[in-house]
Design an enzyme around this catalytic site. Structure first.
Site, short mmCIF file in Angstrom:
data_model
loop_
_atom_site.label_atom_id
_atom_site.label_comp_id
_atom_site.label_asym_id
_atom_site.label_seq_id
_atom_site.Cartn_x
_atom_site.Cartn_y
_atom_site.Cartn_z
CG HIS A 182 -2.36 -45.39 -13.61
ND1 HIS A 182 -1.58 -46.48 -13.92
CD2 HIS A 182 -2.26 -45.23 -12.27
CE1 HIS A 182 -1.03 -46.95 -12.81
NE2 HIS A 182 -1.42 -46.20 -11.81
CE LYS A 226 -3.96 -49.26 -12.82
NZ LYS A 226 -3.93 -50.69 -12.95
#
Length: 185
Positions: A159, A163
């Protein structure tokens, strides 16, 4: 022709998803942005929701309390954090407001609270609202059934640095789809 609009409130208005939802609500036919919310103490409280989202002045000031806007919305769209969402859930249940919940990271008690509230109010609850991801979940389920116990399945994700939940709700949903297909917890 019916002119009724669904009045939505966006919780987490200052977040990435919140800003996108505000933009969408302002552009979507049949939808009116009724309220925008941020947590108590946020510097965004009082700012114009449309300007916050980069969509120009909307005439909707960001608030920190659902009670302050309870007459301004029909459905709360919530992509915040589990604690906040569960507080919002209790309010919406008490006041007969529908919810769209995209928040992830709930423990079993939180998920049960959502199921219980769904007996009284309309709730859409999904780890991911993408059509592609939901098709993927069905494909994973089918693949796991075909492969059965003869294989090990591992989910690896990456990610952006912003995140907030890891593993993501999508990764957990993938694991649940596979486990469900294999009758495992």
């Amino acid at each position: 022709m019916h002119d009724a609009q669904i009045r939505v409130a966006i919780a987490g208005a200052g977040g990435r998803m919140g800003r996108q939802l505000i933009q969408a609500a302002l552009q979507m036919e049949g939808v009116a942005l009724g309220a925008a919310l941020e947590r108590e103490g946020s510097s965004l409280v009082g700012s114009d929701a449309g300007e916050l989202a980069g969509a120009g002045k909307a005439g909707v000031a960001v608030q920190s309390s659902l009670a302050a806007v309870k007459d301004d919305f029909d459905v709360l769209i919530d992509f915040t954090r589990p604690e906040g969402t569960l507080n919002h859930l209790a309010f919406c249940r008490e006041h007969g407001k529908g919810m769209v919940i995209g928040t992830t990271g709930f423990d079993d008690a939180g998920k049960q609270a959502i199921r219980d509230a769904a007996q009284d109010i309309a709730i859409v609850f999904a780890a991911n609202f993408s059509v592609g991801v939901n098709v993927l979940l069905k494909l994973l389920e089918k693949a796991a059934k075909v492969m059965g116990d003869y294989t090990d399945i591992e989910i690896i994700e990456a990610h952006h640095r912003h995140k907030v939940d890891a593993p993501s709700g999508t990764a957990l949903a993938m694991g649940e789809a596979i486990a469900g297909a294999l009758n495992k917890d």
